[in-house]
Design a protein around this motif. Structure first.
Motif, PDB file in Angstrom:
ATOM      1  N   THR A  54       0.528  -1.349   0.131  1.00  0.00           N
ATOM      2  CA  THR A  54      -0.210   0.186  -0.591  1.00  0.00           C
ATOM      3  C   THR A  54       1.304   1.043   0.120  1.00  0.00           C
ATOM      4  O   THR A  54       1.971   1.074  -0.076  1.00  0.00           O
ATOM      5  CB  THR A  54      -0.706   0.041   1.228  1.00  0.00           C
ATOM      6  OG1 THR A  54       0.101   0.416   2.427  1.00  0.00           O
ATOM      7  CG2 THR A  54      -1.972  -1.399   1.486  1.00  0.00           C
ATOM      8  N   ARG A  55       0.838   2.367  -0.236  1.00  0.00           N
ATOM      9  CA  ARG A  55       1.099   3.410  -0.066  1.00  0.00           C
ATOM     10  C   ARG A  55       0.861   3.701   1.374  1.00  0.00           C
ATOM     11  O   ARG A  55       2.599   4.739   0.955  1.00  0.00           O
ATOM     12  CB  ARG A  55       0.127   4.570  -0.514  1.00  0.00           C
ATOM     13  CG  ARG A  55      -0.020   4.272  -1.886  1.00  0.00           C
ATOM     14  CD  ARG A  55      -0.317   6.294  -2.758  1.00  0.00           C
ATOM     15  NE  ARG A  55       0.049   5.464  -4.440  1.00  0.00           N
ATOM     16  CZ  ARG A  55       0.009   6.554  -5.294  1.00  0.00           C
ATOM     17  NH1 ARG A  55      -0.340   8.338  -4.730  1.00  0.00           N
ATOM     18  NH2 ARG A  55       0.475   6.882  -6.070  1.00  0.00           N
ATOM     19  N   THR A 112       0.545  -6.630   1.084  1.00  0.00           N
ATOM     20  CA  THR A 112      -0.393  -6.745   1.393  1.00  0.00           C
ATOM     21  C   THR A 112      -0.429  -8.724   1.060  1.00  0.00           C
ATOM     22  O   THR A 112       0.183  -9.275   1.346  1.00  0.00           O
ATOM     23  CB  THR A 112      -1.076  -6.366  -0.126  1.00  0.00           C
ATOM     24  OG1 THR A 112      -0.341  -7.045  -1.394  1.00  0.00           O
ATOM     25  CG2 THR A 112      -0.915  -4.848   0.239  1.00  0.00           C
ATOM     26  N   THR A 136       5.295   2.241  -3.778  1.00  0.00           N
ATOM     27  CA  THR A 136       4.333   1.113  -3.500  1.00  0.00           C
ATOM     28  C   THR A 136       5.334   0.150  -3.182  1.00  0.00           C
ATOM     29  O   THR A 136       5.511  -0.827  -2.775  1.00  0.00           O
ATOM     30  CB  THR A 136       3.549   0.091  -4.540  1.00  0.00           C
ATOM     31  OG1 THR A 136       4.323   0.728  -5.625  1.00  0.00           O
ATOM     32  CG2 THR A 136       2.282   1.691  -4.445  1.00  0.00           C
TER      33      THR A 136
END
Length: 361
Positions: A32-33, A38, A72
């Protein structure tokens, strides 16, 4: 079946790796930013563990938000990241593999687009940031970084130590410092990226000072039984840059400092590098590093066949072999390699009906 060297155990400190077939750190650009891994990372790293690798090394993971290559990248500067990694590492351990993390700072090569999209620098509107480096020397096609102050250097050392402590809390059992491929640590080492005139530039001892400080700071927070690796670019492949003689000298200096293994790669410092690529092209660098000190080494670089990897160990060029693209192509390739080398490997229960019988077609 007999036991090959590739499938023999290796013990570093209090940790025993079930084999010497290891996953190299490979950037996935899929966090994720906020730098949180993830489900992609669970599937990617978990799949490598399920496939039988002895060490599953997570990709270059930023110790600070401004240490990322792109938005990312995974990070290890927050509790949220720790929790996400812990879930992944539990699965890796359940498969009998050891989870490792590569701690990194991109330096002047940060604040870029996701490489699968492009290589241009991010604009401020896109979330870009001012990069930092030992000296204000731009990498090809990217904006010039800001030369780091001594205070910023000290803060970066502290960030590495804090990241290592978080990594242990997240369940990582091996920590690696990324000092290769033209990123911040490599930029300090190489005369092509470091033209400082203070105690962090000029002489060999000054250019290697930051790496020694980071090693000491991380070793201070790591449990005694946790191995510490360092990945080095053995050569810049460019005139006037870091070379294999420098690497051998640094290995001797790192021996006895709390480093447990040198992970030997090369290149990435400058765009005008001239690399001679071929099967196992970096193995001679691993051998030179291994012969320079008592530290074990891992070899990388276009090693794609089981017999080829076995020969690296038989010849004494390295103590372990790291695989990248081969395991992206075939995450379960270790099972095939074990059959080819006439060694035993434990298959996961749900997959045992698919075990190879006899020779590989």
């Amino acid at each position: 079946m007999g036991e090959s060297l590739l499938f023999s155990p290796l013990t570093l400190r209090e940790l025993t790796f079930k084999n010497r077939l290891w996953v190299a750190p490979m950037a996935q650009y899929s966090a994720t930013r906020a730098g949180v891994p993830t489900d992609w990372h669970l599937a990617h790293l978990g799949g490598m563990a399920r496939g039988g690798a002895g060490l599953v090394m997570c990709e270059a993971t930023a110790v600070l938000p401004e240490g990322r290559i792109c938005l990312t990248d995974t990070g290890i500067w927050s509790d949220e990241q720790v929790e996400a990694f812990a879930r992944i590492n539990r699965f890796v351990v359940e498969q009998g593999s050891i989870p490792g993390i590569q701690l990194a700072h991109a330096g002047r090569k940060g604040s870029t687009q996701i490489p699968t999209v492009g290589r241009d620098a991010l604009t401020s509107e896109e979330g870009g940031w001012q990069t930092v480096a030992p000296s204000a020397i731009a990498y090809h096609g990217l904006p010039a970084p800001a030369a780091m102050s001594v205070r910023q250097i000290a803060d970066t050392v502290a960030a590495y130590a804090a990241a290592a402590a978080r990594a242990v809390r997240a369940g990582f059992q091996v920590v690696e410092i990324h000092a290769a491929h033209g990123y911040l640590m490599n930029e300090f080492l190489s005369p092509l990226g470091n033209t400082r005139t203070d105690s962090y530039g000029g002489s060999f001892d000054n250019r290697t000072r930051l790496l020694h400080e980071v090693v000491a700071a991380i070793r201070e927070v790591l449990p005694e039984g946790v191995p510490l690796f360092v990945r080095l670019s053995a050569t810049d492949w460019a005139e006037g840059g870091w070379d294999i003689a420098d690497t051998a000298r640094l290995c001797r200096k790192l021996d006895g400092t709390g480093v447990d293994l040198i992970d030997v790669s090369s290149g990435g410092m400058v765009a005008h590098q001239k690399i001679t690529v071929g099967p196992g092209y970096q193995v001679p660098f691993a051998r030179a590093a291994r012969e320079a000190s008592s530290l074990p080494v891992a070899a990388v670089g276009l090693i794609t066949e089981a017999v080829q990897a076995e020969q690296v160990l038989v010849d004494g060029a390295a103590d372990a072999v790291m695989f990248g693209r081969q395991l992206l192509r075939e995450p379960h390739w270790p099972f095939r390699a074990a059959v080819e080398l006439k060694s035993e490997m434990r298959w996961p229960g749900p997959y045992r009906s698919a075990r190879y019988r006899g020779s590989i077609p």
